[in-house]
Design a protein around this motif. Structure first.
Motif, PDB file in Angstrom:
ATOM      1  N   THR A   9       5.430  -3.672   5.561  1.00  0.00           N
ATOM      2  CA  THR A   9       6.869  -3.965   5.438  1.00  0.00           C
ATOM      3  C   THR A   9       7.351  -3.771   4.002  1.00  0.00           C
ATOM      4  OG1 THR A   9       6.286  -6.297   5.215  1.00  0.00           O
ATOM      5  CG2 THR A   9       6.946  -5.543   7.414  1.00  0.00           C
ATOM      6  N   ASN A  10       6.728  -2.868   3.294  1.00  0.00           N
ATOM      7  CA  ASN A  10       7.179  -2.559   1.926  1.00  0.00           C
ATOM      8  C   ASN A  10       8.296  -1.497   1.984  1.00  0.00           C
ATOM      9  OD1 ASN A  10       7.230  -2.717  -0.836  1.00  0.00           O
ATOM     10  ND2 ASN A  10       5.307  -1.659  -1.173  1.00  0.00           N
ATOM     11  N   SER A  33       3.761  -7.547  11.168  1.00  0.00           N
ATOM     12  CA  SER A  33       3.475  -7.999   9.809  1.00  0.00           C
ATOM     13  C   SER A  33       2.403  -9.071   9.934  1.00  0.00           C
ATOM     14  CB  SER A  33       4.734  -8.571   9.150  1.00  0.00           C
ATOM     15  OG  SER A  33       4.390  -9.205   7.940  1.00  0.00           O
ATOM     16  N   ARG A  34       1.668  -9.274   8.855  1.00  0.00           N
ATOM     17  CA  ARG A  34       0.659 -10.338   8.919  1.00  0.00           C
ATOM     18  C   ARG A  34       1.326 -11.702   9.059  1.00  0.00           C
ATOM     19  NH1 ARG A  34      -1.846  -9.262   3.439  1.00  0.00           N
ATOM     20  NH2 ARG A  34       0.372  -8.843   3.165  1.00  0.00           N
ATOM     21  N   ALA A  70       1.737   1.956   7.106  1.00  0.00           N
ATOM     22  CA  ALA A  70       1.893   2.020   5.641  1.00  0.00           C
ATOM     23  C   ALA A  70       1.330   0.733   5.041  1.00  0.00           C
ATOM     24  CB  ALA A  70       3.357   2.206   5.260  1.00  0.00           C
ATOM     25  N   ASN A  73      -4.622   1.445   1.560  1.00  0.00           N
ATOM     26  CA  ASN A  73      -5.451   2.571   2.029  1.00  0.00           C
ATOM     27  C   ASN A  73      -6.709   2.142   2.794  1.00  0.00           C
ATOM     28  OD1 ASN A  73      -3.597   4.075   0.616  1.00  0.00           O
ATOM     29  ND2 ASN A  73      -4.887   4.317  -1.208  1.00  0.00           N
ATOM     30  N   HIS A  76      -6.204   1.598   6.601  1.00  0.00           N
ATOM     31  CA  HIS A  76      -5.673   2.669   7.454  1.00  0.00           C
ATOM     32  C   HIS A  76      -6.625   2.959   8.617  1.00  0.00           C
ATOM     33  CE1 HIS A  76      -3.039   4.653   4.050  1.00  0.00           C
ATOM     34  NE2 HIS A  76      -2.675   3.421   4.331  1.00  0.00           N
ATOM     35  N   GLU A  93       0.133   6.773   6.522  1.00  0.00           N
ATOM     36  CA  GLU A  93       0.460   7.184   5.154  1.00  0.00           C
ATOM     37  C   GLU A  93      -0.746   7.822   4.470  1.00  0.00           C
ATOM     38  OE1 GLU A  93       2.488   7.957   3.003  1.00  0.00           O
ATOM     39  OE2 GLU A  93       4.256   7.443   4.138  1.00  0.00           O
ATOM     40  N   LYS A  94      -0.444   8.627   3.482  1.00  0.00           N
ATOM     41  CA  LYS A  94      -1.492   9.260   2.698  1.00  0.00           C
ATOM     42  C   LYS A  94      -2.082   8.217   1.745  1.00  0.00           C
ATOM     43  CE  LYS A  94       0.953   8.735  -0.890  1.00  0.00           C
ATOM     44  NZ  LYS A  94       0.463   7.841  -1.917  1.00  0.00           N
ATOM     45  N   ARG A 156       3.576  -1.574 -10.509  1.00  0.00           N
ATOM     46  CA  ARG A 156       2.559  -2.644 -10.458  1.00  0.00           C
ATOM     47  C   ARG A 156       1.677  -2.684 -11.712  1.00  0.00           C
ATOM     48  NH1 ARG A 156       2.467  -0.879  -4.454  1.00  0.00           N
ATOM     49  NH2 ARG A 156       3.423  -2.688  -3.480  1.00  0.00           N
ATOM     50  N   ASN A 167      -3.102  -4.198  -4.880  1.00  0.00           N
ATOM     51  CA  ASN A 167      -3.913  -3.374  -3.962  1.00  0.00           C
ATOM     52  C   ASN A 167      -4.105  -1.947  -4.466  1.00  0.00           C
ATOM     53  OD1 ASN A 167      -3.859  -5.612  -2.317  1.00  0.00           O
ATOM     54  ND2 ASN A 167      -2.217  -4.835  -0.989  1.00  0.00           N
ATOM     55  N   PHE A 173      -9.353  -1.991  -2.066  1.00  0.00           N
ATOM     56  CA  PHE A 173      -8.310  -1.434  -1.190  1.00  0.00           C
ATOM     57  C   PHE A 173      -8.207   0.090  -1.302  1.00  0.00           C
ATOM     58  CE2 PHE A 173      -7.038  -5.894  -1.432  1.00  0.00           C
ATOM     59  CZ  PHE A 173      -6.873  -6.158  -0.077  1.00  0.00           C
ATOM     60  N   TYR A 184      -1.060  14.066  -3.682  1.00  0.00           N
ATOM     61  CA  TYR A 184      -0.004  15.096  -3.585  1.00  0.00           C
ATOM     62  C   TYR A 184      -0.490  16.395  -4.222  1.00  0.00           C
ATOM     63  CZ  TYR A 184       3.242  11.305  -2.451  1.00  0.00           C
ATOM     64  OH  TYR A 184       3.870  10.254  -1.854  1.00  0.00           O
TER      65      TYR A 184
END
Ligand SMILES: NC(=O)c1ccc[n+]([C@@H]2O[C@H](COP(=O)([O-])OP(=O)(O)OC[C@H]3O[C@@H](n4cnc5c(N)ncnc54)[C@H](OP(=O)(O)O)[C@@H]3O)[C@@H](O)[C@H]2O)c1
Length: 336
Positions: A9-10, A33-34, A70, A73, A76, A93-94, A156, A167, A173, A184
């Motif tokens: 939920t970011n 969401s958690r 999302a 990582n 995922h 997400e990548k 961050r 994370n 993570f 990218y």
């Protein structure tokens, strides 16, 4: 209209939901969401009411065709696995996975669930300027290498300097500059030049022991490609692909806002188009097209899967070259 569930939920999830809506192909239906209060708040902001704080119930009872993942990582893989087992299409997400073993395990699972489609949300691959560069490269007589840069001070990083471990700056993570922004550049390199013969990554480790920045060198049979990535400083350098007397210059190798072709005669052509306001619009459209009619888009889908496989392999091999491990198991896994 395809129904969409979301995990995470970011802000990036909101950006994807906005793109999905703008494509006219998707409707958000379900939010995980958690924390249920967070799921309710996020769902409320988006005008939906189906919320979950239990992942099994989300996948078993949620009314959606595809999930957009999302999350950090390192989760995922387990979340995508659960989605596939429940017959839900996956947009992750990548980077899609944390390592090669995870990619291969998902490949095997997908073979057992042939009706499920799985996409890595590598947004730039679907954007017009990325494809225009790819097409231009095919017309150039000779390619002599490239220098690709994507470095941005992370929102961050102040917390890292304050002794915390967000994370994205955590080995636990599967974080670090290469996994986050370097991906990218890895997509650019693999899509435009193919898989390199040999790779080396020279990371600068930060206080949390991930690569805050790093330089990767990819060796091809007749040229080198250098990738500069980082999350602890800002770079304003353009990126370049070298022909013989001609050069492609990008304002930014990941955002591809402005692309200029410097011709052999010294004159310049504007190669790119104005990017979409929401950079995730093109991928939202493409994924919907494949899900709506997989047979007609099988070639594109297979090409994206192969690209994703190669990029994730490259990221893994780069980390292996730098002895940058997310787990003890990775220490014993040779690069391919
Ligand atoms: N394509 C792009 O342009 C782009 C841009 C930014 C990020 N990304 C990718 O999006 C993903 C998320 O990045 P982010 O920076 O948003 O990550 P993040 O803030 O660390 O986490 C994203 C979401 O995951 C959930 N989460 C947080 N910690 C978790 C944990 N320990 N276990 C399980 N879930 C957790 C949270 O949602 P709840 O609290 O609601 O559970 C949070 O909102 C990454 O893979 C990143 O590479 C892509």
């Amino acid at each position: 209209m395809l129904k969409l569930g979301i995990i995470g939920t970011n802000w990036i999830t909101q950006q994807f939901i906005d793109a999905a809506k703008a494509s006219g192909e998707w409707a958000l239906t379900s939010v995980y969401s958690r924390r249920l209060d967070r799921a309710d708040e996020f769902a409320g902001q988006n005008g939906v009411s189906e919320t979950f704080d239990d992942l099994d119930k989300f996948f078993s009872n949620g009314h959606f065709d595809a999930v957009y993942i999302a999350s950090p990582n390192s989760v995922h893989f387990s979340q995508a696995k659960l989605a596939i087992e429940h017959g839900k299409h996956v947009i992750v997400e990548k980077p899609a996975v944390a390592n090669q073993a995870e990619f291969e395990a998902l490949d095997e699972l997908l073979r057992a669930h042939p009706g499920v489609l799985y996409f890595e949300a590598a947004r730039q691959v679907h954007e017009e300027n990325f494809k225009l560069i790819q097409a231009k490269l095919r017309t150039m007589d000779r390619i002599q290498g490239a220098t690709l840069t994507y470095m941005k001070y992370s929102s961050r990083y102040d917390a890292v300097l304050d002794g915390q471990e967000p994370n994205v700056f955590s080995l636990k993570f599967a974080g670090g500059a290469l996994q986050d922004l370097g991906v990218y550049l890895a997509y650019d390199a693999v899509a435009w030049f193919g898989m390199p013969d040999d790779v080396a990554y020279y990371p600068t480790l930060g206080p949390t022991k991930v690569d805050d920045s790093g330089v990767a060198i990819l060796r091809y049979p007749s040229f080198n490609v250098t990738l500069n990535t980082g999350k602890s400083s800002n770079s304003y350098l353009p990126s370049e692909i070298y022909g013989l007397k001609d050069t492609i210059v990008m304002d930014n190798a990941a955002e591809l806002g402005q692309v200029t072709y410097h011709r052999a005669d010294g004159k310049t052509d504007n190669l790119g188009v104005a990017p979409d306001k929401n950079p995730m619009l093109a991928e939202a459209r493409d994924f919907a097209a494949v899900i709506n009619d997989p047979a007609s888009h099988a070639k594109d889908y297979q090409a994206w899967r192969q690209l994703s496989r190669n990029v994730n392999k490259l990221l893994f091999n780069l980390r292996q070259s730098a002895h940058l491990y997310f787990s003890d198991a990775e220490r014993d896994t040779p690069a391919e």
